[in-house]
Design a protein around this motif. Structure first.
Motif, PDB file in Angstrom:
ATOM      1  N   ARG A   1       0.818  -1.215   0.000  1.00  0.00           N
ATOM      2  CA  ARG A   1       0.000   0.000   0.000  1.00  0.00           C
ATOM      3  C   ARG A   1       0.852   1.266   0.000  1.00  0.00           C
ATOM      4  NH1 ARG A   1      -5.332   1.965   3.377  1.00  0.00           N
ATOM      5  NH2 ARG A   1      -4.758   4.165   3.527  1.00  0.00           N
ATOM      6  N   LEU A   2       0.454   2.201  -0.870  1.00  0.00           N
ATOM      7  CA  LEU A   2       1.070   3.517  -0.944  1.00  0.00           C
ATOM      8  C   LEU A   2       0.027   4.563  -0.569  1.00  0.00           C
ATOM      9  CD1 LEU A   2       3.086   3.341  -4.282  1.00  0.00           C
ATOM     10  CD2 LEU A   2       4.068   3.939  -2.068  1.00  0.00           C
ATOM     11  N   ASP A   3       0.329   5.400   0.422  1.00  0.00           N
ATOM     12  CA  ASP A   3      -0.490   6.572   0.706  1.00  0.00           C
ATOM     13  C   ASP A   3       0.097   7.751  -0.075  1.00  0.00           C
ATOM     14  OD1 ASP A   3      -2.089   5.102   2.316  1.00  0.00           O
ATOM     15  OD2 ASP A   3      -1.535   6.080   4.198  1.00  0.00           O
ATOM     16  N   ILE A   4      -0.746   8.441  -0.831  1.00  0.00           N
ATOM     17  CA  ILE A   4      -0.277   9.442  -1.782  1.00  0.00           C
ATOM     18  C   ILE A   4      -0.869  10.798  -1.446  1.00  0.00           C
ATOM     19  CG2 ILE A   4      -0.245  10.095  -4.231  1.00  0.00           C
ATOM     20  CD1 ILE A   4      -0.532   7.093  -4.877  1.00  0.00           C
ATOM     21  N   ALA A   5      -0.017  11.831  -1.396  1.00  0.00           N
ATOM     22  CA  ALA A   5      -0.455  13.206  -1.150  1.00  0.00           C
ATOM     23  C   ALA A   5       0.002  14.072  -2.320  1.00  0.00           C
ATOM     24  CB  ALA A   5       0.128  13.734   0.153  1.00  0.00           C
ATOM     25  N   PHE A   6      -0.955  14.665  -3.029  1.00  0.00           N
ATOM     26  CA  PHE A   6      -0.615  15.489  -4.189  1.00  0.00           C
ATOM     27  C   PHE A   6      -0.074  16.842  -3.736  1.00  0.00           C
ATOM     28  CE2 PHE A   6      -3.693  12.463  -5.882  1.00  0.00           C
ATOM     29  CZ  PHE A   6      -3.028  12.045  -7.018  1.00  0.00           C
ATOM     30  N   SER A   7       0.912  17.340  -4.474  1.00  0.00           N
ATOM     31  CA  SER A   7       1.552  18.606  -4.113  1.00  0.00           C
ATOM     32  C   SER A   7       1.388  19.689  -5.170  1.00  0.00           C
ATOM     33  CB  SER A   7       3.049  18.375  -3.867  1.00  0.00           C
ATOM     34  OG  SER A   7       3.665  17.776  -5.005  1.00  0.00           O
ATOM     35  N   GLY A   8       1.102  19.328  -6.402  1.00  0.00           N
ATOM     36  CA  GLY A   8       0.954  20.339  -7.437  1.00  0.00           C
ATOM     37  C   GLY A   8       0.655  19.701  -8.778  1.00  0.00           C
ATOM     38  N   ALA A   9       0.262  20.527  -9.724  1.00  0.00           N
ATOM     39  CA  ALA A   9      -0.058  20.041 -11.064  1.00  0.00           C
ATOM     40  C   ALA A   9       0.202  21.145 -12.070  1.00  0.00           C
ATOM     41  CB  ALA A   9      -1.523  19.584 -11.142  1.00  0.00           C
ATOM     42  N   SER A  10       0.334  20.760 -13.316  1.00  0.00           N
ATOM     43  CA  SER A  10       0.546  21.756 -14.363  1.00  0.00           C
ATOM     44  C   SER A  10      -0.174  21.328 -15.630  1.00  0.00           C
ATOM     45  CB  SER A  10       2.040  21.945 -14.653  1.00  0.00           C
ATOM     46  OG  SER A  10       2.606  20.758 -15.184  1.00  0.00           O
ATOM     47  N   VAL A  11      -0.523  22.319 -16.431  1.00  0.00           N
ATOM     48  CA  VAL A  11      -1.142  22.093 -17.734  1.00  0.00           C
ATOM     49  C   VAL A  11      -0.338  22.880 -18.754  1.00  0.00           C
ATOM     50  CG1 VAL A  11      -3.216  22.310 -19.144  1.00  0.00           C
ATOM     51  CG2 VAL A  11      -3.430  21.845 -16.696  1.00  0.00           C
ATOM     52  N   ALA A  12       0.187  22.190 -19.753  1.00  0.00           N
ATOM     53  CA  ALA A  12       0.961  22.841 -20.801  1.00  0.00           C
ATOM     54  C   ALA A  12       0.160  22.819 -22.097  1.00  0.00           C
ATOM     55  CB  ALA A  12       2.305  22.142 -20.995  1.00  0.00           C
ATOM     56  N   LEU A  13      -0.283  23.997 -22.524  1.00  0.00           N
ATOM     57  CA  LEU A  13      -1.012  24.126 -23.785  1.00  0.00           C
ATOM     58  C   LEU A  13      -0.029  24.290 -24.933  1.00  0.00           C
ATOM     59  CD1 LEU A  13      -3.628  26.737 -22.523  1.00  0.00           C
ATOM     60  CD2 LEU A  13      -3.975  24.278 -22.738  1.00  0.00           C
ATOM     61  N   PRO A  14      -0.461  24.034 -26.162  1.00  0.00           N
ATOM     62  CA  PRO A  14       0.423  24.321 -27.288  1.00  0.00           C
ATOM     63  C   PRO A  14       0.698  25.818 -27.370  1.00  0.00           C
ATOM     64  CG  PRO A  14      -1.734  23.542 -28.050  1.00  0.00           C
ATOM     65  CD  PRO A  14      -1.753  23.482 -26.568  1.00  0.00           C
ATOM     66  N   GLU A  15       1.879  26.176 -27.839  1.00  0.00           N
ATOM     67  CA  GLU A  15       2.156  27.592 -28.060  1.00  0.00           C
ATOM     68  C   GLU A  15       1.089  28.166 -28.991  1.00  0.00           C
ATOM     69  OE1 GLU A  15       4.378  29.500 -26.790  1.00  0.00           O
ATOM     70  OE2 GLU A  15       5.681  28.065 -25.751  1.00  0.00           O
ATOM     71  N   GLU A  16       0.704  29.410 -28.713  1.00  0.00           N
ATOM     72  CA  GLU A  16      -0.359  30.018 -29.528  1.00  0.00           C
ATOM     73  C   GLU A  16       0.032  30.063 -30.998  1.00  0.00           C
ATOM     74  OE1 GLU A  16      -3.282  33.933 -29.357  1.00  0.00           O
ATOM     75  OE2 GLU A  16      -2.045  33.357 -27.629  1.00  0.00           O
ATOM     76  N   SER A  17       1.308  30.274 -31.269  1.00  0.00           N
ATOM     77  CA  SER A  17       1.752  30.302 -32.668  1.00  0.00           C
ATOM     78  C   SER A  17       1.596  28.935 -33.319  1.00  0.00           C
ATOM     79  CB  SER A  17       3.215  30.751 -32.740  1.00  0.00           C
ATOM     80  OG  SER A  17       4.041  29.882 -31.974  1.00  0.00           O
ATOM     81  N   GLU A  18       1.840  27.869 -32.533  1.00  0.00           N
ATOM     82  CA  GLU A  18       1.657  26.508 -33.044  1.00  0.00           C
ATOM     83  C   GLU A  18       0.181  26.246 -33.326  1.00  0.00           C
ATOM     84  OE1 GLU A  18       1.782  21.878 -31.472  1.00  0.00           O
ATOM     85  OE2 GLU A  18       2.697  23.463 -30.248  1.00  0.00           O
ATOM     86  N   ALA A  19      -0.680  26.679 -32.408  1.00  0.00           N
ATOM     87  CA  ALA A  19      -2.114  26.442 -32.575  1.00  0.00           C
ATOM     88  C   ALA A  19      -2.655  27.164 -33.803  1.00  0.00           C
ATOM     89  CB  ALA A  19      -2.859  26.897 -31.322  1.00  0.00           C
ATOM     90  N   THR A  20      -2.268  28.419 -33.966  1.00  0.00           N
ATOM     91  CA  THR A  20      -2.802  29.190 -35.101  1.00  0.00           C
ATOM     92  C   THR A  20      -2.263  28.674 -36.430  1.00  0.00           C
ATOM     93  OG1 THR A  20      -1.050  30.828 -34.787  1.00  0.00           O
ATOM     94  CG2 THR A  20      -3.173  31.271 -33.736  1.00  0.00           C
ATOM     95  N   ALA A  21      -1.110  28.003 -36.390  1.00  0.00           N
ATOM     96  CA  ALA A  21      -0.526  27.502 -37.637  1.00  0.00           C
ATOM     97  C   ALA A  21      -1.207  26.240 -38.135  1.00  0.00           C
ATOM     98  CB  ALA A  21       0.964  27.238 -37.443  1.00  0.00           C
ATOM     99  N   THR A  22      -1.990  25.601 -37.276  1.00  0.00           N
ATOM    100  CA  THR A  22      -2.579  24.312 -37.647  1.00  0.00           C
ATOM    101  C   THR A  22      -4.049  24.404 -38.011  1.00  0.00           C
ATOM    102  OG1 THR A  22      -3.099  23.823 -35.339  1.00  0.00           O
ATOM    103  CG2 THR A  22      -0.954  23.065 -36.165  1.00  0.00           C
ATOM    104  N   ILE A  23      -4.619  25.608 -37.993  1.00  0.00           N
ATOM    105  CA  ILE A  23      -6.038  25.748 -38.298  1.00  0.00           C
ATOM    106  C   ILE A  23      -6.229  26.777 -39.410  1.00  0.00           C
ATOM    107  CG2 ILE A  23      -6.736  25.138 -35.954  1.00  0.00           C
ATOM    108  CD1 ILE A  23      -7.162  28.104 -35.393  1.00  0.00           C
ATOM    109  N   PRO A  24      -7.379  26.752 -40.088  1.00  0.00           N
ATOM    110  CA  PRO A  24      -7.641  27.756 -41.123  1.00  0.00           C
ATOM    111  C   PRO A  24      -7.565  29.172 -40.555  1.00  0.00           C
ATOM    112  CG  PRO A  24      -9.248  25.969 -41.219  1.00  0.00           C
ATOM    113  CD  PRO A  24      -8.450  25.763 -39.966  1.00  0.00           C
ATOM    114  N   SER A  25      -7.090  30.100 -41.363  1.00  0.00           N
ATOM    115  CA  SER A  25      -6.894  31.473 -40.891  1.00  0.00           C
ATOM    116  C   SER A  25      -8.196  32.092 -40.388  1.00  0.00           C
ATOM    117  CB  SER A  25      -6.303  32.326 -42.017  1.00  0.00           C
ATOM    118  OG  SER A  25      -7.148  32.289 -43.164  1.00  0.00           O
ATOM    119  N   ALA A  26      -9.331  31.669 -40.931  1.00  0.00           N
ATOM    120  CA  ALA A  26     -10.611  32.234 -40.496  1.00  0.00           C
ATOM    121  C   ALA A  26     -10.905  31.920 -39.041  1.00  0.00           C
ATOM    122  CB  ALA A  26     -11.741  31.702 -41.381  1.00  0.00           C
ATOM    123  N   LEU A  27     -10.281  30.851 -38.504  1.00  0.00           N
ATOM    124  CA  LEU A  27     -10.523  30.460 -37.117  1.00  0.00           C
ATOM    125  C   LEU A  27      -9.485  31.014 -36.154  1.00  0.00           C
ATOM    126  CD1 LEU A  27     -11.504  26.692 -37.608  1.00  0.00           C
ATOM    127  CD2 LEU A  27     -13.022  28.665 -37.377  1.00  0.00           C
TER     128      LEU A  27
END
Length: 248
Positions: free
Chosen positions: A133-159
């Motif tokens: 048995r392992l007792d687990i205590a969470f200490s933190g978390a992170s969310v890494a989104l794609p860079e905005e430049s990467e996101a805009t490069a992969t979709i139609p310019s209208a979006l």
């Protein structure tokens, strides 16, 4: 109708092979039409588990999730059924400090969609309260989104004008989640958001436990406090072999 009890197995290898066969095509639990057969195969593997002390020895390492019935993870897996969305590998890394009897646990996942890849990471400290048995205590978390430049490069310019509001919504969602965990507003800004967690003893939702019911050099089965089961396969076997150690 009740499921047929699993046939007796002579050894762990046969039990693991039967479990892998039952898991084929289940997409980590998102697409399951034979859940009873999977559960039976898991129980059959647990019956031939190694001694508890050996399971503790084999617990450290990098583990990749191949199946779960955990209610908190299943919604994430179902997201992967949406068009143009793919849930990439979900990992748990356990690094044990033998002298202190504690472990650092990192849960990591990634989701690839039309705007790029979103990565999540949760950090925790764990302590062995028994060999299994392992007792687990969470200490933190992170969310890494794609860079905005990467996101805009992969979709139609209208979006493209819709991307910035999406990042704003992601920040607001991260703030809400971080506050719910007792840590206040998320720190950082898109694309990198960090959530803090209240680690006080009275804070709900910051701790959990896992009981390892089967662990060897290849497969780990754990059951959690919410009743869910996790089946994971070891990913660091090659590295261990290169160091001259044996994992099975």
């Amino acid at each position: 109708p009740p499921s047929t009890p699993p046939a007796p197995v002579s050894d762990a290898r046969s039990a693991k092979d039967a479990l892998f066969a039952a898991l084929e095509g289940c997409e980590r639990g998102a697409k399951v039409d034979n859940r009873a057969a999977i559960e039976d195969a898991i129980v059959a593997l647990e019956v031939v588990a190694p001694p508890a002390s050996d399971m503790k020895t084999n617990t450290p390492g990098k583990w990749r999730l191949v199946y779960t019935s955990n209610s908190e993870l299943v919604p994430l897996l179902f997201v992967g059924q949406l068009p143009y969305v793919e849930v990439l590998d979900i990992y748990q890394n356990i690094d044990v400090n033998e002298s202190e009897g504690v472990a650092q646990v990192v849960n990591a996942s990634a989701l690839r969609g039309p705007l790029g890849t979103v990565k999540t990471c949760a950090n925790a400290t764990a302590k062995f309260v028994s060999d299994c048995r392992l007792d687990i205590a969470f200490s933190g978390a992170s969310v890494a989104l794609p860079e905005e430049s990467e996101a805009t490069a992969t979709i139609p310019s209208a979006l493209t004008p819709a991307v910035s509001p999406l990042y704003g919504a992601a920040t607001a969602a991260a703030d809400a989640l971080s506050s719910a965990l007792g840590g206040g507003a998320a720190s950082g800004s898109a694309p990198e958001l960090r959530l803090s967690i209240d680690q006080s003893a009275n804070s709900p939702g910051n701790s959990t436990w896992l009981v390892n019911t089967f662990v060897d050099g290849e497969v780990r089965v754990s059951r959690g406090d919410g009743g869910g089961v996790f089946v994971l396969v070891r990913e660091d076997e090659v590295e261990a072999e290169e160091d001259g150690t044996t994992t099975d």
